[in-house]
Design a protein around this motif. Structure first.
Motif, PDB file in Angstrom:
ATOM      1  N   ARG A 171       0.831  -1.208   0.000  1.00 16.92           N
ATOM      2  CA  ARG A 171       0.000   0.000   0.000  1.00 16.92           C
ATOM      3  C   ARG A 171       0.861   1.251   0.000  1.00 16.92           C
ATOM      4  NH1 ARG A 171      -3.385  -1.822   5.161  1.00 16.92           N
ATOM      5  NH2 ARG A 171      -1.222  -2.278   5.693  1.00 16.92           N
ATOM      6  N   ALA A 172       2.053   1.173   0.575  1.00 19.29           N
ATOM      7  CA  ALA A 172       2.967   2.318   0.584  1.00 19.29           C
ATOM      8  C   ALA A 172       3.958   2.252  -0.565  1.00 19.29           C
ATOM      9  CB  ALA A 172       3.730   2.376   1.914  1.00 19.29           C
ATOM     10  N   VAL A 173       4.303   1.024  -0.984  1.00 21.02           N
ATOM     11  CA  VAL A 173       5.309   0.829  -2.038  1.00 21.02           C
ATOM     12  C   VAL A 173       4.715  -0.077  -3.113  1.00 21.02           C
ATOM     13  CG1 VAL A 173       7.665   0.103  -2.558  1.00 21.02           C
ATOM     14  CG2 VAL A 173       7.117   1.000  -0.281  1.00 21.02           C
ATOM     15  N   PRO A 174       4.116   0.491  -4.150  1.00 24.90           N
ATOM     16  CA  PRO A 174       3.499  -0.341  -5.199  1.00 24.90           C
ATOM     17  C   PRO A 174       4.462  -1.313  -5.856  1.00 24.90           C
ATOM     18  CG  PRO A 174       2.807   1.954  -5.410  1.00 24.90           C
ATOM     19  CD  PRO A 174       3.897   1.931  -4.376  1.00 24.90           C
ATOM     20  N   LEU A 175       5.761  -1.020  -5.848  1.00 28.10           N
ATOM     21  CA  LEU A 175       6.749  -1.893  -6.486  1.00 28.10           C
ATOM     22  C   LEU A 175       7.348  -2.930  -5.530  1.00 28.10           C
ATOM     23  CD1 LEU A 175       8.622   0.690  -8.759  1.00 28.10           C
ATOM     24  CD2 LEU A 175       6.874  -0.966  -9.423  1.00 28.10           C
ATOM     25  N   ALA A 176       6.723  -3.101  -4.358  1.00 28.71           N
ATOM     26  CA  ALA A 176       7.188  -4.137  -3.426  1.00 28.71           C
ATOM     27  C   ALA A 176       7.063  -5.509  -4.075  1.00 28.71           C
ATOM     28  CB  ALA A 176       6.370  -4.082  -2.146  1.00 28.71           C
ATOM     29  N   GLN A 177       7.968  -6.412  -3.727  1.00 27.83           N
ATOM     30  CA  GLN A 177       7.959  -7.741  -4.323  1.00 27.83           C
ATOM     31  C   GLN A 177       8.029  -8.822  -3.247  1.00 27.83           C
ATOM     32  OE1 GLN A 177      11.542  -8.443  -6.653  1.00 27.83           O
ATOM     33  NE2 GLN A 177      12.589  -6.802  -5.564  1.00 27.83           N
ATOM     34  N   ASN A 178       7.647 -10.024  -3.636  1.00 34.63           N
ATOM     35  CA  ASN A 178       7.681 -11.143  -2.700  1.00 34.63           C
ATOM     36  C   ASN A 178       9.127 -11.526  -2.387  1.00 34.63           C
ATOM     37  OD1 ASN A 178       6.331 -13.539  -1.348  1.00 34.63           O
ATOM     38  ND2 ASN A 178       7.707 -14.580  -2.752  1.00 34.63           N
ATOM     39  N   ILE A 179       9.367 -11.884  -1.124  1.00 32.90           N
ATOM     40  CA  ILE A 179      10.687 -12.363  -0.705  1.00 32.90           C
ATOM     41  C   ILE A 179      10.640 -13.883  -0.700  1.00 32.90           C
ATOM     42  CG2 ILE A 179      12.443 -12.296   1.097  1.00 32.90           C
ATOM     43  CD1 ILE A 179      11.081  -9.725   2.140  1.00 32.90           C
ATOM     44  N   ALA A 180      11.487 -14.515  -1.482  1.00 30.80           N
ATOM     45  CA  ALA A 180      11.432 -15.971  -1.632  1.00 30.80           C
ATOM     46  C   ALA A 180      11.870 -16.707  -0.374  1.00 30.80           C
ATOM     47  CB  ALA A 180      12.298 -16.402  -2.813  1.00 30.80           C
ATOM     48  N   HIS A 181      12.859 -16.150   0.343  1.00 27.21           N
ATOM     49  CA  HIS A 181      13.409 -16.872   1.491  1.00 27.21           C
ATOM     50  C   HIS A 181      13.824 -15.908   2.596  1.00 27.21           C
ATOM     51  CE1 HIS A 181      16.418 -19.105   3.892  1.00 27.21           C
ATOM     52  NE2 HIS A 181      15.621 -20.127   3.652  1.00 27.21           N
ATOM     53  N   LEU A 182      13.488 -16.268   3.827  1.00 25.12           N
ATOM     54  CA  LEU A 182      13.908 -15.508   5.002  1.00 25.12           C
ATOM     55  C   LEU A 182      14.382 -16.485   6.063  1.00 25.12           C
ATOM     56  CD1 LEU A 182      10.911 -12.995   5.288  1.00 25.12           C
ATOM     57  CD2 LEU A 182      13.288 -12.336   4.847  1.00 25.12           C
ATOM     58  N   SER A 183      15.232 -16.003   6.951  1.00 27.92           N
ATOM     59  CA  SER A 183      15.620 -16.806   8.111  1.00 27.92           C
ATOM     60  C   SER A 183      14.654 -16.522   9.255  1.00 27.92           C
ATOM     61  CB  SER A 183      17.042 -16.461   8.544  1.00 27.92           C
ATOM     62  OG  SER A 183      17.087 -15.126   9.054  1.00 27.92           O
ATOM     63  N   TYR A 184      14.680 -17.379  10.273  1.00 32.25           N
ATOM     64  CA  TYR A 184      13.860 -17.136  11.456  1.00 32.25           C
ATOM     65  C   TYR A 184      14.148 -15.744  12.023  1.00 32.25           C
ATOM     66  CZ  TYR A 184      13.128 -22.266  11.717  1.00 32.25           C
ATOM     67  OH  TYR A 184      12.794 -23.575  11.465  1.00 32.25           O
ATOM     68  N   GLY A 185      15.442 -15.412  12.122  1.00 30.54           N
ATOM     69  CA  GLY A 185      15.822 -14.121  12.696  1.00 30.54           C
ATOM     70  C   GLY A 185      15.292 -12.955  11.881  1.00 30.54           C
ATOM     71  N   GLU A 186      15.383 -13.054  10.560  1.00 25.82           N
ATOM     72  CA  GLU A 186      14.911 -11.962   9.703  1.00 25.82           C
ATOM     73  C   GLU A 186      13.402 -11.774   9.826  1.00 25.82           C
ATOM     74  OE1 GLU A 186      18.076 -12.008   5.970  1.00 25.82           O
ATOM     75  OE2 GLU A 186      16.521 -13.550   6.077  1.00 25.82           O
ATOM     76  N   VAL A 187      12.647 -12.867   9.848  1.00 30.76           N
ATOM     77  CA  VAL A 187      11.195 -12.732   9.896  1.00 30.76           C
ATOM     78  C   VAL A 187      10.749 -12.203  11.253  1.00 30.76           C
ATOM     79  CG1 VAL A 187      10.373 -15.009  10.703  1.00 30.76           C
ATOM     80  CG2 VAL A 187       9.132 -13.797   8.921  1.00 30.76           C
ATOM     81  N   MET A 188      11.470 -12.550  12.333  1.00 30.03           N
ATOM     82  CA  MET A 188      11.136 -11.992  13.645  1.00 30.03           C
ATOM     83  C   MET A 188      11.374 -10.485  13.678  1.00 30.03           C
ATOM     84  SD  MET A 188      12.056 -14.690  16.699  1.00 30.03           S
ATOM     85  CE  MET A 188      13.672 -15.215  16.161  1.00 30.03           C
ATOM     86  N   GLU A 189      12.470 -10.043  13.074  1.00 26.94           N
ATOM     87  CA  GLU A 189      12.737  -8.603  13.018  1.00 26.94           C
ATOM     88  C   GLU A 189      11.645  -7.887  12.222  1.00 26.94           C
ATOM     89  OE1 GLU A 189      15.021  -6.877  14.493  1.00 26.94           O
ATOM     90  OE2 GLU A 189      16.502  -8.337  15.161  1.00 26.94           O
ATOM     91  N   LEU A 190      11.270  -8.462  11.079  1.00 27.66           N
ATOM     92  CA  LEU A 190      10.227  -7.849  10.256  1.00 27.66           C
ATOM     93  C   LEU A 190       8.907  -7.753  11.012  1.00 27.66           C
ATOM     94  CD1 LEU A 190      10.819  -9.426   6.733  1.00 27.66           C
ATOM     95  CD2 LEU A 190      10.906  -6.998   7.316  1.00 27.66           C
ATOM     96  N   ALA A 191       8.536  -8.841  11.678  1.00 27.22           N
ATOM     97  CA  ALA A 191       7.268  -8.856  12.408  1.00 27.22           C
ATOM     98  C   ALA A 191       7.300  -7.859  13.560  1.00 27.22           C
ATOM     99  CB  ALA A 191       6.981 -10.260  12.926  1.00 27.22           C
ATOM    100  N   TYR A 192       8.428  -7.796  14.262  1.00 29.36           N
ATOM    101  CA  TYR A 192       8.541  -6.879  15.400  1.00 29.36           C
ATOM    102  C   TYR A 192       8.432  -5.428  14.944  1.00 29.36           C
ATOM    103  CZ  TYR A 192      10.234  -4.833  19.751  1.00 29.36           C
ATOM    104  OH  TYR A 192      10.338  -4.109  20.911  1.00 29.36           O
ATOM    105  N   PHE A 193       8.990  -5.127  13.777  1.00 36.06           N
ATOM    106  CA  PHE A 193       8.992  -3.750  13.292  1.00 36.06           C
ATOM    107  C   PHE A 193       7.853  -3.466  12.318  1.00 36.06           C
ATOM    108  CE2 PHE A 193      13.332  -3.876  14.955  1.00 36.06           C
ATOM    109  CZ  PHE A 193      13.331  -2.691  15.678  1.00 36.06           C
ATOM    110  N   GLY A 194       6.730  -4.116  12.508  1.00 34.11           N
ATOM    111  CA  GLY A 194       5.519  -3.648  11.850  1.00 34.11           C
ATOM    112  C   GLY A 194       4.978  -4.466  10.705  1.00 34.11           C
ATOM    113  N   ALA A 195       5.762  -5.396  10.126  1.00 32.59           N
ATOM    114  CA  ALA A 195       5.209  -6.221   9.049  1.00 32.59           C
ATOM    115  C   ALA A 195       4.114  -7.108   9.629  1.00 32.59           C
ATOM    116  CB  ALA A 195       6.309  -7.072   8.415  1.00 32.59           C
TER     117      ALA A 195
END
Length: 474
Positions: free
Chosen positions: A247-271
């Protein structure tokens, strides 16, 4: 496969995918795709879209004495669930309709108790808000039965999820995993597909608890870890975890792979794709989590595993943001050279159950700034003033702030990441209020004025080369 038995998946369906009879029927068909191939499946469901917020509103209304509004909302909710059940094929005198009717009556009584006492405790709020998932589980069971899949539904507590008594944000006890295994193995062994009401558990005394907003993800991964599932699939109405909010970035794309640590950071910071603690039960056993699109089930989505994978030259995988943030600054002579003041600040936050997004302290130790969500700001300031009232300190608050974070394992040891972040902000003349980088080097977060956050997100997303390629229509 780990053995001769069909392998096991845990599938979680969010509110949009439980929103009405059509959505529920489609979700059931996704389960059927796997069971038809001999895969054993445990289903974990959220409440129908908007029902959790509706329950919170009517509970607040009852506490304030507006029982008429609360009863009207319960009637609307009852009609919505009855309609879905009817459209899914339930007869008026069926067990599903009877169960839905009885649950709404129990809900009405619980809400009336709040009205009589004019008191909504965290415990009673958890009881009331749990009805969303408890009402959607029979609907999924009905849809699966109509699809020829033998099934049985349970509440989170009945499925074995045992928690502490931290109502509203409960955590599973160590014994949960054996309990879940004991209770669900029997159903699976009998050829049944268990349907578990997500978001909820119970204390050792049987009181219903909830796991925090988005807690159905957490329920699914608790079940997945307990049963040593091959994977946990979180079905969503998006393609997977995105590199930014589309909704903020129309050119956002799917991320094929994340680590546990990366997804926790994303979730904590608003994703908002996953609960911040969702992957924690999976880590011990290395169980993958896959975020999949219900609209395109053939698409791989986003795979979350223990180890990060990073393309060459890619330091950042995603940009995310939390809006509605306030910065509270504690300053004054009373803080200089007094280390126990800082300790006391954190003790206050812990007592008040305040989530701290960022913290910074000036090198002179004359002030400490705390970034928290604005909904908790007034309560936090009052608590700090009570605790620190005897010292020469001033507590100030700055509203209208947002926290923007960049996340990626590729930042570790990579030079110039912060410079590129700050350069992108400078291009749009965006003022940075606070800066924080974790020692894990998985994220850098900055606090900025809320009015600038969408522009900043787009600019930073482009600066790190995350914009999706625009496909020509020629």
């Amino acid at each position: 496969m780990k053995d001769s038995q069909p392998h096991l998946l845990v599938m979680k369906f969010g509110g949009t995918l439980m929103g009405d009879s059509k959505a529920i029927r489609h979700s059931a068909s996704l389960v059927g795709r796997s069971t038809a191939q001999g895969v054993r499946v445990v289903v974990v469901v959220s409440a129908m879209t908007g029902v959790t917020n509706q329950l919170l509103r009517l509970a607040d209304a009852a506490e304030q004495g507006d029982i008429a509004f609360a009863n009207d909302e319960i009637a609307l909710m009852r009609n919505r669930h009855f309609t879905a059940a009817q459209e899914l094929g339930a007869a008026p005198d069926s067990e599903t309709v009877r169960e839905i009717r009885e649950m709404h009556e129990t809900l009405r009584q619980a809400v009336y108790g709040v009205y009589l006492l004019r008191e909504l405790t965290p415990r009673s709020r958890d009881l009331i808000v749990s009805f969303g998932e408890r009402l959607s589980a029979p609907l999924m069971t009905l849809a699966l039965t109509q699809a020829g899949i033998r099934t049985h539904h349970l509440t989170g507590g009945q499925a074995g999820i045992l928690t502490d008594d931290h109502f509203g944000n409960a955590r599973p006890l160590p014994s949960t995993y054996q309990r879940v295994r004991d209770r669900l193995d029997g159903l699976l062994g009998a050829g049944l597909t268990p349907v578990v009401a997500g978001f909820m558990g119970e204390t050792e005394r049987g009181a219903i608890t909830t796991l925090g907003r988005g807690g159905t993800d957490f329920s699914a991964t608790i079940v997945g870890a307990a049963l040593h599932a091959e994977e946990v699939w979180a079905w969503k109405d998006v393609d997977g975890v995105m590199s930014a909010d589309p909704r903020a970035v129309p050119l956002a794309q799917n991320i094929a792979h994340l680590s546990y640590g990366e997804v926790m950071e994303l979730a904590y910071f608003g994703a908002k794709v996953l609960h911040p603690l969702a992957v924690t039960p999976l880590q011990e056993h290395g169980i993958p989590l896959r975020v999949k699109s219900a609209a395109d089930p053939e698409f791989a989505g986003t795979l979350v595993t223990a180890e990060p994978t990073t393309a060459e030259g890619q330091s950042v995988k995603a940009v995310t943001a939390i809006k509605g943030v306030s910065i509270i600054t504690v300053s004054g002579a009373g803080i200089l050279g007094v280390p126990d003041v800082v300790a006391e600040l954190f003790q206050v936050l812990a007592r008040e159950n305040i989530t701290l997004l960022m913290v910074s302290q000036s090198s002179s130790m004359s002030n400490v700034s705390l970034a928290i969500q604005s909904v908790s700001a007034v309560r936090t300031v009052a608590a700090l003033q009570r605790a620190l009232g005897g010292r020469q300190l001033e507590v100030a608050i700055q509203e209208g702030v947002a926290v923007l974070a960049i996340v990626g394992a590729g930042m570790r040891g990579t030079k110039g990441v912060a410079a590129r972040l700050f350069g992108a902000m400078a291009t749009e003349e965006i003022n940075i209020l606070m800066i924080s980088q974790g020692s894990s080097e998985l994220n850098i977060s900055v606090a900025i004025e809320g009015k600038d956050v969408d522009v900043a997100t787009r600019e930073v997303h482009a600066a790190f080369g995350l914009d999706a390629a625009v496909v020509s229509g020629d």
